[in-house]
Design a protein around this motif. Structure first.
Motif, mmCIF file in Angstrom:
data_model
loop_
_atom_site.group_PDB
_atom_site.id
_atom_site.type_symbol
_atom_site.label_atom_id
_atom_site.label_comp_id
_atom_site.label_asym_id
_atom_site.label_seq_id
_atom_site.Cartn_x
_atom_site.Cartn_y
_atom_site.Cartn_z
ATOM 1 N N ARG A 27 0.908 -1.156 -0.026
ATOM 2 C CA ARG A 27 0.015 0.002 -0.064
ATOM 3 C C ARG A 27 0.905 1.219 0.003
ATOM 4 O O ARG A 27 1.799 1.190 0.745
ATOM 5 N N VAL A 28 0.534 2.327 -0.891
ATOM 6 C CA VAL A 28 1.454 3.306 -1.054
ATOM 7 C C VAL A 28 0.442 4.515 -0.965
ATOM 8 O O VAL A 28 -0.697 4.458 -1.642
ATOM 9 N N ARG A 29 0.759 5.525 -0.289
ATOM 10 C CA ARG A 29 -0.213 6.741 -0.202
ATOM 11 C C ARG A 29 0.922 7.774 0.153
ATOM 12 O O ARG A 29 1.918 7.884 0.469
ATOM 13 N N GLY A 30 0.284 9.084 -0.473
ATOM 14 C CA GLY A 30 1.194 10.527 -0.128
ATOM 15 C C GLY A 30 0.949 10.813 1.556
ATOM 16 O O GLY A 30 -0.072 10.738 2.095
ATOM 17 N N MET A 31 1.910 11.033 1.834
ATOM 18 C CA MET A 31 2.014 11.430 3.167
ATOM 19 C C MET A 31 2.914 12.907 3.631
ATOM 20 O O MET A 31 3.754 13.014 2.817
ATOM 21 N N LEU A 32 2.488 13.865 4.238
ATOM 22 C CA LEU A 32 3.458 14.932 4.682
ATOM 23 C C LEU A 32 4.294 14.582 6.043
ATOM 24 O O LEU A 32 3.786 14.594 6.970
#
Length: 144
Positions: A27-32
């Protein structure tokens, strides 16, 4: 490469792609990124989100930081892979809400949920750009 260079690049390019594992699936997601320092790469998320359960089940992640540069062939990436630790620190949590006041709105919208801080605490980091394409394994690693 030094940890100072790694920290500087991460802090200057805080939008990352964070990879976790969910039941054996990537699972890949954009994170800050909140911030990076000598003790790790700090993030936060709400307990309502699946990313925290994924990290609890499998605490090894990889984060990719990217600076696109002036053209597609001039971009530079920092890859950080390692083990996550959850951070329970009241003072740090207060600092998070000072640094990111918009989180108060999240807390108000989901009062039964909690914001948790986590960091990539140990692992390795390395840089990649098109000049070293196809030679990823040869790139120097920084272990932290």
């Amino acid at each position: 490469m030094s940890m100072e260079e790694v920290i500087e690049f991460a802090n200057e390019n805080p939008v990352t792609w964070l990879a976790t594992v969910d039941n054996g699936n990537p699972r890949v997601r954009g994170m800050l990124l909140w911030f990076a320092d000598e003790s790790g790469f700090y993030y936060h998320s709400g307990t309502i989100k699946s990313v925290l359960a994924q990290i609890e089940d499998h605490p090894y992640v990889e984060a990719a930081f990217y600076n696109p540069g002036p053209s597609l062939d001039k971009g530079r990436m920092l890859r950080v892979a390692g083990k996550v630790e959850f951070v329970e620190d009241t003072e740090l949590e207060q600092q998070l809400f000072q640094d990111r006041p918009w989180l108060e709105g999240v807390r108000a919208a989901f009062p039964d949920q909690k914001i948790r801080i986590f960091k990539i605490a140990t692992g390795e980091a390395y840089f990649w750009d098109m000049s070293v394409n196809c030679r990823e394994k040869e790139q120097p690693r920084y272990t932290f």
